[in-house]
Each structure stands twice: as structure tokens, then as C-alpha cells.
Design an enzyme around this catalytic site. Structure first.
Site, PDB file in Angstrom:
ATOM      1  N   LYS A  53      22.570 -28.958  31.667  1.00 48.71           N
ATOM      2  CA  LYS A  53      21.858 -29.506  32.604  1.00 48.71           C
ATOM      3  C   LYS A  53      20.754 -28.515  32.935  1.00 48.71           C
ATOM      4  CE  LYS A  53      25.499 -32.311  35.043  1.00 48.71           C
ATOM      5  NZ  LYS A  53      26.479 -32.701  36.106  1.00 48.71           N
ATOM      6  N   GLN A  97      28.620 -29.470  41.380  1.00 54.07           N
ATOM      7  CA  GLN A  97      29.333 -29.971  40.071  1.00 54.07           C
ATOM      8  C   GLN A  97      30.700 -30.311  40.633  1.00 54.07           C
ATOM      9  OE1 GLN A  97      28.136 -30.792  37.188  1.00 54.07           O
ATOM     10  NE2 GLN A  97      29.869 -31.241  36.154  1.00 54.07           N
ATOM     11  N   ASP A 120      22.191 -36.756  42.313  1.00 59.01           N
ATOM     12  CA  ASP A 120      23.684 -37.303  41.645  1.00 59.01           C
ATOM     13  C   ASP A 120      23.766 -38.700  42.123  1.00 59.01           C
ATOM     14  OD1 ASP A 120      25.053 -36.131  39.841  1.00 59.01           O
ATOM     15  OD2 ASP A 120      25.878 -34.635  41.227  1.00 59.01           O
TER      16      ASP A 120
END
Ligand code: GUN
Length: 283
Positions: A53, A97, A120
Site C-alpha cells: 500500500k 490494517q 477503507d
């Protein structure tokens, strides 16, 4: 092979070029889009995802910060970091995460992220926005699947889409996105009886279970579009999806490979969401 491949690497390349162009335009206005990635603990898969990422951000001209913490970090300390990042003007997107260590309530942490920075798309405000069709951030994996359908010019109106899997991250938001495009949507899951009877009716199938061979050739209507969200390992340790690719590719009209299908699209849509967050913040 009869099915056409939907190449996630190639589509990602196109979309990331567009992201880089838009990032340049923002930079010219003095705003560099910034993503903060927070990793707690040493889950090896998470370490790889997070590295990918951050690298993708750099490659597209986005600023990224990687914050790594020990698995013993307290929930209060993590919530404190999220609060600080919410206030940080140079950070437009925050990604914590998952999975988090068991002593941390992941939902609580997600809800602490400002919805304006929830790239997200996991915050309940984002989920609610998707459900009601209001602007917000869409979860990256199903959003990437929608881009793949768009890339083949697929018109979902009146089509039957079967989503296999009902997770908050993929299955449920996927169903809502398909519904928003006027598909008739069926959500199948581990308790579904006679999955094959459903998938045989489907014009579009999204497999998002996390189990090999959930979808085999005998379950697919000729010409159907098959999107494979799975990320599994086969007996030889090779990456594979939820779909029996070799069999299904002989029946489907379109199919996404694993690797090189939905996977790269997830990171691409994270970049798109981060850029969008920066554009919204700078308006
Ligand atoms: N873990 C696995 N996939 C994801 C994702 O898309 N976002 C976050 N935050 N964690 C994940």
C-alpha cells in the site's frame, strides 16, 4: 479457454495513471494527498499488504506515512493515535490494517476514524452512506470489482448477480453496489442451500468466501461474468482464488484471474479514495 480475462494489473495501471495526474493537479494547488497506514503487531500477511500500500502511494505521487506498533500496544494508545491523525492536516486518509491484536476492539478503532478520512470505507457512516446512496467512501475491494465490470462496459440493469460471501468488507457492500446499479442481487453464504441452483441463474457471480473451489464449472451459466475475490493457497503453495479457474474459464464469458485480478484493484481503489479525500478536503 472461452472466457475473456479481466486483467486487474492492466486496469490498475490505467487507473493509477489517472490518480497520479489528479495528484499532480492537487499538488499544484499546494496539497499533497496523504495516507496514514497504521500496523499493530507482526502479522506477516499484514506486513506485506501494508508495504504494498505504501509503495503504491509513492508510485502514484501520494504521500504516505507508515506507523508500526508493537502487538502489545494498548487500545487507548491506538485510539489516541487515530485521534491525532484525524487532526493532522497533511493526512487525508487513515487506514488501520486488520486484523488487530485480540485485546483491541477493531470496531471501536474503526469508528474512531473520522468518516472524512475513512478511505477503507469501514466506518458505519461509510456503510450508511453506501446503503442510502449518499456520497462517502466505498470499501476498496468491492469498489474495484465495480470498476472491473465498468471496464468491460457491463450493464448491470436487470441482471441477476449472485454474491457468495456476506462479510462486512466485501460481500455486503458488494451486494449494495450491484443493487445501486439496478441488478437483482442474491447474497449466498455458508448456510445457503443449493448454491449451484442460484449460481446457475446468475449473469454475474462474485466469489468472496476465502475457500478454494467454491465455484466450479458445473455451477456457471455459459457466458456469465465471474469475479474472484478469494486469496488462498493451493496444495503446492501457489496463490489461488475461490474459483476453479481452469474449469470455469471454459464456461464463463469473462473471468478475473488470481493473482492479477481483483487483488491489485483493491490497492488501486485505496489510492482513488485517498485522492478523493484530499480533493474533498481542499474544496
Ligand atoms: N486486512 C485485509 N484487507 C484489509 C483492508 O482492505 N483494509 C484493512 N484496513 N485491513 C485489511
Amino acid at each position: 479457454m472461452t472466457a475473456q480475462l479481466i486483467d486487474g494489473n492492466q486496469l490498475s495501471k490505467q487507473l493509477r495513471t489517472a490518480v497520479a495526474t489528479r495528484a499532480q493537479a492537487l499538488k499544484a494547488k499546494g496539497v499533497t494527498p496523504g495516507l496514514a497506514v497504521v500496523l499493530v503487531g507482526d502479522n506477516p500477511a499484514s506486513q506485506v499488504y501494508v508495504r504494498n500500500k505504501v509503495k503504491a502511494c509513492e508510485d502514484s505521487g501520494l504521500h504516505s506515512v507508515l506507523e508500526k506498533y508493537e502487538a502489545t500496544m494498548t487500545e487507548a494508545d491506538l485510539l489516541g493515535r487515530v485521534e491525532a491523525l484525524n487532526k493532522e492536516p497533511g493526512i487525508h486518509g487513515i487506514l488501520v490494517q486488520l486484523p488487530l491484536p485480540a485485546h483491541i476492539d477493531a470496531q471501536k478503532v474503526i469508528e474512531a476514524i473520522s468518516p472524512a478520512k475513512d478511505v477503507d470505507g469501514f466506518h458505519i457512516a461509510s456503510a450508511g452512506a453506501l446503503m442510502t446512496g449518499l456520497p462517502g467512501f466505498w470499501p476498496c475491494t468491492p469498489y474495484g470489482c465495480m470498476k472491473m465490470l465498468e471496464s468491460i462496459g457491463y450493464d448491470l440493469r436487470g441482471k441477476h448477480a449472485v454474491v457468495i460471501g456476506r462479510s462486512n468488507i466485501v460481500g455486503k457492500p458488494m451486494a449494495l453496489m450491484l443493487l445501486q446499479k439496478d441488478a437483482t442481487v442474491t447474497v449466498a453464504h455458508s448456510r445457503t442451500q443449493n448454491l449451484k441452483a442460484l449460481t446457475l441463474q446468475a449473469d454475474v457471480i462474485v466469489a468472496a468466501v476465502g475457500k478454494r473451489n467454491v465455484l466450479t464449472a458445473d455451477m456457471v451459466k455459459p457466458g456469465a461474468v465471474v469475479l474472484d475475490v478469494g486469496m488462498n493457497r493451493n496444495d503446492e503453495g501457489k496463490l489461488c482464488g475461490d474459483v476453479d479457474f481452469d474449469g470455469v474459464k471454459e464456461v464463463a464469458g469473462y473471468i478475473t484471474p488470481v493473482p492479477g485480478g481483483v487483488g491489485p484493484m483493491t490497492i488501486t481503489m485505496l489510492l482513488v479514495n485517498t485522492l478523493e479525500a484530499a480533493e474533498r478536503a481542499s474544496k
